[in-house]
Scaffold this active site. Structure first.
Site, PDB file in Angstrom:
ATOM      1  N   ASP A 228     -15.687  16.408  -5.256  1.00  0.00           N
ATOM      2  CA  ASP A 228     -14.480  16.587  -4.455  1.00  0.00           C
ATOM      3  C   ASP A 228     -14.579  17.835  -3.582  1.00  0.00           C
ATOM      4  OD1 ASP A 228     -13.565  14.391  -5.675  1.00  0.00           O
ATOM      5  OD2 ASP A 228     -11.996  15.384  -6.864  1.00  0.00           O
TER       6      ASP A 228
ATOM      7  N   GLU B 106     -17.221  19.329  -2.333  1.00  0.00           N
ATOM      8  CA  GLU B 106     -18.133  19.145  -1.207  1.00  0.00           C
ATOM      9  C   GLU B 106     -17.434  18.299  -0.125  1.00  0.00           C
ATOM     10  OE1 GLU B 106     -20.703  20.579  -0.461  1.00  0.00           O
ATOM     11  OE2 GLU B 106     -21.670  19.362   1.075  1.00  0.00           O
ATOM     12  N   TYR B 107     -16.708  17.283  -0.579  1.00  0.00           N
ATOM     13  CA  TYR B 107     -15.961  16.430   0.349  1.00  0.00           C
ATOM     14  C   TYR B 107     -14.948  17.274   1.123  1.00  0.00           C
ATOM     15  CZ  TYR B 107     -13.006  12.614   2.024  1.00  0.00           C
ATOM     16  OH  TYR B 107     -12.295  11.754   2.814  1.00  0.00           O
ATOM     17  N   ASP B 108     -14.201  18.103   0.384  1.00  0.00           N
ATOM     18  CA  ASP B 108     -13.191  18.950   1.030  1.00  0.00           C
ATOM     19  C   ASP B 108     -13.823  19.886   2.050  1.00  0.00           C
ATOM     20  OD1 ASP B 108     -11.320  17.767  -0.502  1.00  0.00           O
ATOM     21  OD2 ASP B 108     -11.149  19.393  -1.974  1.00  0.00           O
TER      22      ASP B 108
ATOM     23  N   SER C  51       0.482 -19.689   8.130  1.00  0.00           N
ATOM     24  CA  SER C  51       0.906 -19.576   6.733  1.00  0.00           C
ATOM     25  C   SER C  51       0.197 -20.678   5.946  1.00  0.00           C
ATOM     26  CB  SER C  51       2.414 -19.684   6.620  1.00  0.00           C
ATOM     27  OG  SER C  51       2.837 -20.856   7.249  1.00  0.00           O
TER      28      SER C  51
ATOM     29  N   GLU D  75      -9.275 -17.964  -4.291  1.00  0.00           N
ATOM     30  CA  GLU D  75      -8.915 -16.543  -4.169  1.00  0.00           C
ATOM     31  C   GLU D  75      -7.551 -16.288  -4.784  1.00  0.00           C
ATOM     32  OE1 GLU D  75      -8.901 -15.814   0.057  1.00  0.00           O
ATOM     33  OE2 GLU D  75     -10.778 -16.904   0.319  1.00  0.00           O
TER      34      GLU D  75
ATOM     35  N   LYS E   2      -3.796 -15.062  -4.539  1.00  0.00           N
ATOM     36  CA  LYS E   2      -2.864 -14.891  -3.418  1.00  0.00           C
ATOM     37  C   LYS E   2      -2.184 -13.543  -3.609  1.00  0.00           C
ATOM     38  CE  LYS E   2       0.575 -17.327  -0.697  1.00  0.00           C
ATOM     39  NZ  LYS E   2       1.667 -16.350  -0.607  1.00  0.00           N
TER      40      LYS E   2
ATOM     41  N   ASP F 224       0.111 -10.371  -3.214  1.00  0.00           N
ATOM     42  CA  ASP F 224       1.514 -10.266  -2.831  1.00  0.00           C
ATOM     43  C   ASP F 224       1.762  -8.913  -2.175  1.00  0.00           C
ATOM     44  OD1 ASP F 224       4.065 -11.067  -2.541  1.00  0.00           O
ATOM     45  OD2 ASP F 224       4.664 -10.776  -4.626  1.00  0.00           O
TER      46      ASP F 224
ATOM     47  N   TYR G 191      -7.142  -5.667   1.116  1.00  0.00           N
ATOM     48  CA  TYR G 191      -8.142  -6.632   0.658  1.00  0.00           C
ATOM     49  C   TYR G 191      -8.314  -7.689   1.738  1.00  0.00           C
ATOM     50  CZ  TYR G 191      -8.006  -4.406  -3.833  1.00  0.00           C
ATOM     51  OH  TYR G 191      -8.113  -3.478  -4.831  1.00  0.00           O
TER      52      TYR G 191
ATOM     53  N   LYS H  52      -9.554 -22.776  -0.553  1.00  0.00           N
ATOM     54  CA  LYS H  52      -9.909 -23.103   0.825  1.00  0.00           C
ATOM     55  C   LYS H  52     -11.206 -23.910   0.814  1.00  0.00           C
ATOM     56  CE  LYS H  52      -8.114 -18.562   2.116  1.00  0.00           C
ATOM     57  NZ  LYS H  52      -8.409 -17.175   2.488  1.00  0.00           N
TER      58      LYS H  52
ATOM     59  N   LYS I 238       1.519 -21.580  -6.330  1.00  0.00           N
ATOM     60  CA  LYS I 238       2.346 -20.430  -6.731  1.00  0.00           C
ATOM     61  C   LYS I 238       2.484 -20.356  -8.245  1.00  0.00           C
ATOM     62  CE  LYS I 238       4.166 -18.588  -2.849  1.00  0.00           C
ATOM     63  NZ  LYS I 238       5.450 -18.512  -2.246  1.00  0.00           N
TER      64      LYS I 238
ATOM     65  N   CYS J 269      26.792  11.489 -28.763  1.00  0.00           N
ATOM     66  CA  CYS J 269      25.869  10.484 -29.288  1.00  0.00           C
ATOM     67  C   CYS J 269      26.659   9.362 -29.965  1.00  0.00           C
ATOM     68  CB  CYS J 269      24.912  11.139 -30.287  1.00  0.00           C
ATOM     69  SG  CYS J 269      23.846   9.941 -31.103  1.00  0.00           S
TER      70      CYS J 269
ATOM     71  N   CYS K 242      25.583   9.651 -33.978  1.00  0.00           N
ATOM     72  CA  CYS K 242      25.927  10.762 -34.879  1.00  0.00           C
ATOM     73  C   CYS K 242      27.034  11.649 -34.305  1.00  0.00           C
ATOM     74  CB  CYS K 242      24.693  11.607 -35.184  1.00  0.00           C
ATOM     75  SG  CYS K 242      24.156  12.597 -33.780  1.00  0.00           S
TER      76      CYS K 242
ATOM     77  N   CYS L 138      20.451  13.577 -27.308  1.00  0.00           N
ATOM     78  CA  CYS L 138      21.358  13.862 -28.411  1.00  0.00           C
ATOM     79  C   CYS L 138      20.924  15.178 -29.044  1.00  0.00           C
ATOM     80  CB  CYS L 138      21.272  12.725 -29.431  1.00  0.00           C
ATOM     81  SG  CYS L 138      21.924  13.180 -31.038  1.00  0.00           S
TER      82      CYS L 138
ATOM     83  N   CYS M  79      20.721  13.161 -36.845  1.00  0.00           N
ATOM     84  CA  CYS M  79      21.018  11.904 -36.157  1.00  0.00           C
ATOM     85  C   CYS M  79      20.169  10.789 -36.757  1.00  0.00           C
ATOM     86  CB  CYS M  79      20.729  12.040 -34.666  1.00  0.00           C
ATOM     87  SG  CYS M  79      21.011  10.478 -33.785  1.00  0.00           S
TER      88      CYS M  79
HETATM   89  S1  IVH Z   1      -5.291 -17.243   3.987  1.00  0.00           S
HETATM   90  C1  IVH Z   1      -5.021 -19.769   7.532  1.00  0.00           C
HETATM   91  N1  IVH Z   1      -5.768 -16.017   1.715  1.00  0.00           N
HETATM   92  O1  IVH Z   1      -0.252 -15.619   2.083  1.00  0.00           O
HETATM   93  C2  IVH Z   1      -4.848 -19.133   6.208  1.00  0.00           C
HETATM   94  N2  IVH Z   1      -3.610 -15.785   2.665  1.00  0.00           N
HETATM   95  O2  IVH Z   1       1.283 -18.127   3.305  1.00  0.00           O
HETATM   96  C3  IVH Z   1      -4.013 -17.963   6.243  1.00  0.00           C
HETATM   97  N3  IVH Z   1      -2.089 -14.334   1.405  1.00  0.00           N
HETATM   98  O3  IVH Z   1       1.121 -14.196   4.749  1.00  0.00           O
HETATM   99  C4  IVH Z   1      -3.932 -17.124   5.067  1.00  0.00           C
HETATM  100  N4  IVH Z   1      -3.511 -13.824  -0.191  1.00  0.00           N
HETATM  101  O4  IVH Z   1      -0.776 -12.774   3.879  1.00  0.00           O
HETATM  102  C5  IVH Z   1      -4.862 -16.262   2.663  1.00  0.00           C
HETATM  103  N5  IVH Z   1      -6.341 -14.951  -0.259  1.00  0.00           N
HETATM  104  C6  IVH Z   1      -5.447 -15.209   0.685  1.00  0.00           C
HETATM  105  C7  IVH Z   1      -4.150 -14.657   0.643  1.00  0.00           C
HETATM  106  C8  IVH Z   1      -3.245 -14.987   1.652  1.00  0.00           C
HETATM  107  C9  IVH Z   1      -2.291 -13.632   0.275  1.00  0.00           C
HETATM  108  C10 IVH Z   1      -0.821 -14.366   2.171  1.00  0.00           C
HETATM  109  C11 IVH Z   1      -0.990 -14.125   3.628  1.00  0.00           C
HETATM  110  C12 IVH Z   1       0.048 -14.944   4.309  1.00  0.00           C
HETATM  111  C13 IVH Z   1       0.513 -15.866   3.245  1.00  0.00           C
HETATM  112  C14 IVH Z   1       0.265 -17.296   3.699  1.00  0.00           C
END
Ligand code: IVH
Length: 672
Positions: free
Chosen positions: A32, A34-36, A81, A108, A110, A112, A217, A285, A309, A403, A406, A421, A427
């Protein structure tokens, strides 16, 4: 000037590489300090030559000028989407989109968080956009530059123009830590990691974004400039993104055929809690980009990808009443009783409301409709109130002055948010909680003596002090509800067995404020005897790693309390004992760095870790370049992947399976 320019460029490259190693690879390669030093040198050079603050300088990571608003920018390619699949439609969707039963799918998690598109030209990050309505988003370039695992400049074989899509998330542990800190200060908290990520990114002051623990990611590449896609396989393009410097979820897998996709979805559903960032589903996919193109799109979603989901972790219900719970240190926690609600498969009927400030901050009243969140490993919490649906007979939550158990006065030091308390050992709530803690698995581990029995023994007057447990007889237990003579004898046997313990368990069992399981182990290893720990002064204690000044003071206070000294004496007189801790000067594994992961069948994981610690080795929870040996049991996940990745990049981590690991430790006399 030109000399300074080349020095600046060199520093930028070096710092960016170290950043990548630290944040994306979790594999730091310099200290750290050296980085600083390099960072400060760069800052000084830039201050002297403002024209030389280059767009990929890591100094952008700390933020910059405050903006008046965000500019809206049209996406070159719309951000789509995903259509949803569910238990009923999954197989149909999978077969409809595949050409052969052997079809390859990229699976993958999903994530959030907040979708984001990053644009690179000649390897430099030039733009970051939110998804917005999918057609155009907001320009958040200055903010994304503060996210540490987003490369400001790509590495390796750099494409001329590249648009990367992915999710900005706030890792769960950092989210909890952030909220914990805010709560202790009586300040507002973030509702959930998704809001945390979205709110942090949409800050007009990028230095606020910089102060929040965010990560990006990558999950996709977009064709840009009408050029060909980088790879013909989606999975391969994610691998390519990694080599360019992006982080890709380590839970991404390429699988063959619909059955394997289903298995993936189930498997991720099972380990959902262990994933360091929140996910709300899985995405699958078609891997072949050619087939993706042939399948095409329906309105705003591709036909070649679906999301599945998992059950939501937030639900709405009604707050019925509030009780005050007294902990073993006297802390008063308001607990909300709820109209029971199912949250991701678990019925939730109680929530912690943390403290008075939190109730006031939420503006909560009894009778309110509330949003309850049940994240893994943390107690369910109320994260919001629907004030618009408040019933006319909603009642105010009145915080008591005394409390409820007690009747001693509740006190609150000025700089704290928690009421306590003042009754101490008079107590009974504090006593019962202390006893429950004493017998618990991580403390004295008294098998067969659970919370219910402890309360019963206390109410009957059979166990008031810890040491009373060790004087119980089977005859005293037999008349109790649900105790047959056999179980009474078994209980007495396990109480007797528990007398043989370890110093760290004993220290933990005492329930000293601020001294958890980990600190107890550290204290025991450091002081090696109870006498040495009891006579340690504050200065000696703060020298122990992980012990801060507040805990040090609490430890000294605990051991100066006459009542506590009496309790300890009684326990030792009752025969509680432990083996003295060996000096570890000669152990061949002393100072070696271990990580132990997965399930074990020969020796429990905790015992393996304890044995390594006892022999003077170090045990870490995460794999990094400092790791020397990784011992893996069954179902090892991302830690094994990480070690393989580090070894692939020239690292040298010895990876042992359970048999080999146990043999190694036995060979070095670490395990008996
Ligand atoms: S692919 C054409 N991969 O989910 C495909 N989306 O409903 C477009 N999301 O708002 C998205 N993890 O931000 C893809 N591994 C993943 C994902 C992902 C989360 C979200 C994305 C988008 C929503 C799609």
């Amino acid at each position: 000037m030109s000399q300074e320019y080349s020095r600046i460029n060199k520093l930028i490259d070096q710092i960016n590489t170290h950043n990548h190693n630290y944040y994306a690879m979790d594999n730091p390669t310099i200290s750290d300090s050296e980085y600083d030093r390099m960072f400060n040198e760069l800052k000084a050079l830039e201050a002297k030559n403002p024209a030389l603050v280059l767009p990929h300088s890591p100094t952008h990571r700390v933020g910059g000028a405050i903006k008046k608003g965000f500019t809206e920018v049209k996406h070159a390619t719309p951000m789509l989407s995903l259509s949803n699949s569910n238990g009923d439609t999954l197989m149909k969707d999978l077969t409809r989109m595949s050409v052969s039963p052997e079809e390859l799918y990229c699976c993958e998690p999903k994530l959030d968080g907040l979708a984001c598109s990053l644009l690179y030209e000649n390897g430099f990050l030039i733009q970051g956009l939110t998804r917005g309505d999918g057609m155009s988003g907001e320009d958040i370039t200055a903010n994304v530059k503060t996210i540490r695992n987003i490369p400001l400049k790509l590495m390796g074989d750099i494409p001329k123009r590249l648009e990367v899509r992915g999710e900005i998330v706030m890792p769960k542990a950092l989210f909890e830590e952030y909220n914990e800190k805010r709560r202790a200060q009586g300040k507002s908290t973030l509702k959930n990691p998704r809001n945390g990520a979205a709110g942090s990114v949409r800050q007009l002051d990028p230095s606020v974004t910089a102060s929040r623990p965010l990560a990006f990611y990558a999950y996709g590449v977009v064709k840009t400039d009408g050029g060909s896609t980088l790879y013909r396989s989606h999975y391969d393009s994610l691998t390519l993104l990694q080599s360019l410097g992006f982080e890709v979820s380590s839970y991404v897998r390429r699988v063959k055929g619909p059955e394997q996709v289903k298995k993936y979805i189930d498997a991720i559903g099972r380990v959902r809690n262990e994933i360091p960032y929140e996910i709300d589903g899985a995405v699958f996919k078609i891997d072949s980009v050619e087939k993706q193109e042939a399948l095409g799109y329906i309105s705003r979603a591709p036909k070649w990808a679906f999301s599945y989901k998992y059950p939501a972790v937030e639900e709405m219900t009604t707050l019925l009443s509030v009780d005050m719970q007294i902990g073993r240190t006297g802390a008063v926690t308001p607990v909300g009783r709820l109209e029971p609600v199912d949250i991701a498969g678990v019925t939730v009927s109680n929530v912690t409301l943390h403290n008075q400030n939190e109730i006031e901050r939420l503006g909560l009243m009894i009778g309110d409709r509330v949003i309850v969140r049940r994240a893994q490993e943390v107690i369910p919490q109320v994260i919001g109130v629907d004030v618009s649906s408040r019933p006319t007979d909603a009642k105010e939550i009145v915080f008591p002055t005394h409390c409820p158990v007690c009747n001693s006065a509740l006190v609150r030091p000025e700089d704290e948010v928690v009421w306590r308390c003042s009754g101490g050992l008079i107590c009974s709530a504090q006593r019962i909680e202390g006893l429950k803690h004493f017998v618990s698995r991580k403390a004295m581990n008294i098998d067969g003596v659970g919370e219910k029995l402890v309360s019963l023994l206390f109410e009957k007057g059979l166990v008031i002090d810890f040491s009373d447990l060790f004087h119980l007889t089977a005859n005293q237990l037999m008349p109790l509800d649900g105790m047959a003579s056999k179980s009474a004898e078994n209980t007495i046997r396990s109480i007797t067995q528990a007398k043989k313990t370890s110093l760290s368990r004993f220290v933990y069992a005492l329930g000293i404020r601020g001294v958890g399981e980990n600190s107890s182990r550290i204290l025991a290893t450091h002081f090696k005897s109870l006498e040495a720990l009891m006579s340690a002064c504050i200065d000696e204690l703060v020298d122990v790693p992980d012990i801060g000044p507040i805990t040090a003071k609490d430890i000294v206070t605990f051991f100066s309390h006459k009542g506590n000294l009496r309790v300890i004496r009684q326990l030792l007189d009752a025969g509680v004992s432990w083996e003295s801790i060996k000096t570890v000067a000669d152990s061949p594994i002393k100072g070696m760095n271990f990580v132990v992961t997965g399930g074990f069948s020969i020796v429990p994981r905790k015992s393996i870790e304890q044995a390594i610690l006892d022999a003077g080795g170090k045990v870490s929870g995460s794999v990094s370049s400092k790791t020397q040996t990784l011992i893996v049991g069954t179902n090892a996940g991302s830690k094994l992947d990480k070690a393989i990745k580090i070894n692939g990049a020239g690292g040298n981590i010895t990876i042992l399976d359970e048999d080999a690991g146990v043999a190694f430790l036995k060979g070095h006399e670490v395990l008996a």
